[in-house]
Design an enzyme around this catalytic site. Structure first.
Site, PDB file in Angstrom:
ATOM      1  N   HIS A 118     -10.083   0.423 -13.640  1.00 28.23           N
ATOM      2  CA  HIS A 118      -9.467  -0.604 -12.796  1.00 28.23           C
ATOM      3  C   HIS A 118      -9.343  -0.065 -11.366  1.00 28.23           C
ATOM      4  CE1 HIS A 118      -7.009  -3.645 -11.199  1.00 28.23           C
ATOM      5  NE2 HIS A 118      -5.876  -2.962 -11.239  1.00 28.23           N
ATOM      6  N   CYS A 174      -4.118  -7.079 -14.814  1.00 27.04           N
ATOM      7  CA  CYS A 174      -5.256  -6.240 -14.407  1.00 27.04           C
ATOM      8  C   CYS A 174      -6.031  -5.672 -15.608  1.00 27.04           C
ATOM      9  CB  CYS A 174      -4.799  -5.113 -13.500  1.00 27.04           C
ATOM     10  SG  CYS A 174      -3.898  -5.705 -12.060  1.00 27.04           S
ATOM     11  N   ASN A 220      -7.433  -4.233  -4.682  1.00 25.17           N
ATOM     12  CA  ASN A 220      -7.168  -4.472  -6.103  1.00 25.17           C
ATOM     13  C   ASN A 220      -7.320  -5.967  -6.376  1.00 25.17           C
ATOM     14  OD1 ASN A 220      -6.068  -4.847  -8.624  1.00 25.17           O
ATOM     15  ND2 ASN A 220      -4.229  -3.618  -8.240  1.00 25.17           N
TER      16      ASN A 220
HETATM   17  O1  UT7 Z   1      -3.061  -3.069 -10.830  1.00 29.19           O
HETATM   18  C1  UT7 Z   1      -2.006  -2.149 -11.002  1.00 29.19           C
HETATM   19  C2  UT7 Z   1      -1.134  -2.351  -9.841  1.00 29.19           C
HETATM   20  N1  UT7 Z   1      -0.804  -1.399  -8.924  1.00 29.19           N
HETATM   21  C3  UT7 Z   1      -1.046  -0.086  -8.799  1.00 29.19           C
HETATM   22  O2  UT7 Z   1      -1.744   0.546  -9.520  1.00 29.19           O
HETATM   23  C4  UT7 Z   1      -0.332   0.585  -7.680  1.00 29.19           C
HETATM   24  C5  UT7 Z   1       0.301   1.891  -8.103  1.00 29.19           C
HETATM   25  N2  UT7 Z   1       1.083   2.494  -7.052  1.00 29.19           N
HETATM   26  C6  UT7 Z   1       0.559   2.934  -5.885  1.00 29.19           C
HETATM   27  O3  UT7 Z   1      -0.628   2.840  -5.686  1.00 29.19           O
HETATM   28  C7  UT7 Z   1       1.474   3.568  -4.869  1.00 29.19           C
HETATM   29  O4  UT7 Z   1       2.767   3.760  -5.436  1.00 29.19           O
HETATM   30  C8  UT7 Z   1       1.594   2.724  -3.568  1.00 29.19           C
HETATM   31  C9  UT7 Z   1       0.285   2.792  -2.819  1.00 29.19           C
HETATM   32  C10 UT7 Z   1       1.947   1.290  -3.908  1.00 29.19           C
HETATM   33  C11 UT7 Z   1       2.691   3.305  -2.671  1.00 29.19           C
HETATM   34  O5  UT7 Z   1       2.449   4.665  -2.385  1.00 29.19           O
HETATM   35  P1  UT7 Z   1       3.635   5.699  -2.450  1.00 29.19           P
HETATM   36  O6  UT7 Z   1       3.065   6.994  -2.097  1.00 29.19           O
HETATM   37  O7  UT7 Z   1       4.279   5.558  -3.802  1.00 29.19           O
HETATM   38  O8  UT7 Z   1       4.571   5.183  -1.278  1.00 29.19           O
HETATM   39  P2  UT7 Z   1       6.074   4.656  -1.320  1.00 29.19           P
HETATM   40  O9  UT7 Z   1       6.160   3.320  -1.942  1.00 29.19           O
HETATM   41  O10 UT7 Z   1       6.972   5.743  -1.853  1.00 29.19           O
HETATM   42  O11 UT7 Z   1       6.382   4.504   0.223  1.00 29.19           O
HETATM   43  C12 UT7 Z   1       6.379   5.658   1.096  1.00 29.19           C
HETATM   44  C13 UT7 Z   1       6.705   5.193   2.506  1.00 29.19           C
HETATM   45  C14 UT7 Z   1       7.960   4.330   2.604  1.00 29.19           C
HETATM   46  O12 UT7 Z   1       8.609   4.667   3.811  1.00 29.19           O
HETATM   47  P3  UT7 Z   1       9.900   5.660   3.823  1.00 29.19           P
HETATM   48  O13 UT7 Z   1      10.919   4.963   2.948  1.00 29.19           O
HETATM   49  O14 UT7 Z   1       9.416   6.947   3.224  1.00 29.19           O
HETATM   50  O15 UT7 Z   1      10.249   5.715   5.261  1.00 29.19           O
HETATM   51  C15 UT7 Z   1       7.425   2.929   2.726  1.00 29.19           C
HETATM   52  O16 UT7 Z   1       8.309   2.062   3.403  1.00 29.19           O
HETATM   53  O17 UT7 Z   1       5.628   4.371   3.007  1.00 29.19           O
HETATM   54  C16 UT7 Z   1       6.166   3.128   3.526  1.00 29.19           C
HETATM   55  N3  UT7 Z   1       5.191   2.068   3.332  1.00 29.19           N
HETATM   56  C17 UT7 Z   1       4.259   1.738   4.241  1.00 29.19           C
HETATM   57  N4  UT7 Z   1       3.978   2.202   5.455  1.00 29.19           N
HETATM   58  C18 UT7 Z   1       2.946   1.647   6.115  1.00 29.19           C
HETATM   59  C19 UT7 Z   1       5.032   1.276   2.233  1.00 29.19           C
HETATM   60  N5  UT7 Z   1       4.005   0.443   2.423  1.00 29.19           N
HETATM   61  C20 UT7 Z   1       3.506   0.701   3.644  1.00 29.19           C
HETATM   62  C21 UT7 Z   1       2.433   0.156   4.389  1.00 29.19           C
HETATM   63  N6  UT7 Z   1       2.199   0.660   5.620  1.00 29.19           N
HETATM   64  N7  UT7 Z   1       1.662  -0.823   3.926  1.00 29.19           N
END
Ligand code: UT7
Length: 319
Positions: A246, A113, A276
């Site tokens: 980005h 990225c 993204n």
């Molecule tokens: O180009 C660079 C690449 N990437 C980035 O910059 C991404 C950087 N990271 C992020 O943007 C965030 O960490 C994410 C958007 C990927 C995730 O957000 P988060 O607030 O860190 O969520 P999490 O991974 O801690 O997940 C929270 C909950 C989980 O459920 P439980 O375990 O709390 O019950 C996940 O299973 O959200 C759940 N979850 C979803 N629910 C509905 C994860 N993905 C999804 C989804 N829909 N798509």
């Protein structure tokens, strides 16, 4: 001698795919979760057969048209991509062939990225050295091909597309400062750890990410590198007219803008509509803001990317 930006172009495949469309395809997700956590409402996904070189070609043709430059005038073509058409030849050589250019230096840059910021910085150095005078720099991706559609934590975040710029050697100001960094000790938090061996894919061919580690790393280095290029150019971050970070997550974009003292009205955002698109995200956003008239000649624009590697890069330019 500066490397001056004289044309921009972009290309998005097909029609937007909404969060509800993804849920309707059987992914265990919903619009509210995706919008709240990421700001993404839709993205574009390439049909089978659409490649990075084809998307990159269309973006390049639009940038060349705006610049009033013919493909035969180019002496440098750099493509930033992590989803090349083939292992080789490079996507840059494929696009060169499709454009009908012969003889230019052409190669790909793999910095995920941060790839476009790297490619722009490299092109700027070629131009400033005097060895090259007209460069095409492209970010082109089909990330949908490397997503695990069973992993809702990653597959909803990415999209496909391409953006391009044309640079020329000029006595008028253009790119004022660039920076590129990497930290290979962080290769485990975002990767596609597969390979082709003996005709088989070995390892895992899908994108894997520790989202929270990536999030924290991204906010820190995007702020640091913005400060770095502004210091190089002898200005304050608050003096920047437009920030194009980005486009991965609106929360990362907002946190970065806040840390830098750059108001929301000066930040270009496309993540809501593009998701993204990795190396394509910054040139796609740049082209949108140039074409809709927000970015005007003489304004200072700060572009920056961060991604797998870990890699991060930035360029400050006077448009
Ligand atoms: O180009 C660079 C690449 N990437 C980035 O910059 C991404 C950087 N990271 C992020 O943007 C965030 O960490 C994410 C958007 C990927 C995730 O957000 P988060 O607030 O860190 O969520 P999490 O991974 O801690 O997940 C929270 C909950 C989980 O459920 P439980 O375990 O709390 O019950 C996940 O299973 O959200 C759940 N979850 C979803 N629910 C509905 C994860 N993905 C999804 C989804 N829909 N798509």
């Amino acid at each position: 001698m500066f490397a001056r930006l004289i044309g921009t172009g972009s290309c998005l495949p097909g029609k937007p795919v909404s969060n509800d469309d993804l849920a309707a395809r059987g992914i265990d997700t919903n619009d509210e979760w995706i919008v709240t956590r990421t700001g993404i409402r839709s993205r574009y996904l390439a049909e089978a057969g659409m490649t990075s070189s084809e998307l990159g070609l269309q973006a390049a043709q639009r940038a060349l048209e705006m610049a009033g430059v013919g493909p035969e005038e180019l002496d440098l073509i750099i493509v930033a991509t992590s989803t090349p058409d083939f292992i080789f030849p490079s996507t840059a050589c494929l696009i060169q062939g499709k454009l009908g250019n012969k003889g230019a230096t052409a190669f790909d840059v793999q910095a995920v990225c941060a790839g476009f910021a790297y490619a722009l910085g490299i092109a700027e150095k070629f131009i400033r050295s005097g060895s090259h005078s007209k460069a095409l720099v492209i970010g082109a991706e089909v990330f949908s091909r490397i997503l695990d559609w069973q992993d809702r934590g990653t597959c909803v975040l990415f999209g496909d597309g391409a953006g391009a710029v044309v640079l020329e050697a000029s006595a008028k100001p253009g790119i004022l400062a660039t920076a590129m960094h990497a930290d290979g000790s962080q290769s485990g938090i975002l990767n596609v750890p597969g390979q082709i061996c003996g005709g088989q894919v070995t390892g895992d061919p899908f994108l894997r990410m520790d989202g929270q580690s990536v999030f924290k790393f991204a906010v820190r280095v995007l702020s640091e590198i913005a400060e770095e290029v502004c210091t190089q150019a002898g200005i304050q971050t608050a003096d920047v007219d437009w920030l194009i970070p980005h486009q991965a997550n609106i929360r990362i974009i907002e946190a970065t803008g806040k840390k830098l003292g750059i108001g929301r009205d000066k930040v270009i955002v496309t993540v809501d509509r593009h998701g993204n698109t990795s190396a394509a995200s910054v040139p796609l956003a740049l082209d949108e803001a140039v074409r809709d008239g927000r970015i005007q000649r003489g304004q200072r624009v700060l572009l920056e990317g961060v991604g797998g590697g870990f890699t991060w890069g930035a360029a400050l330019l006077e448009f």
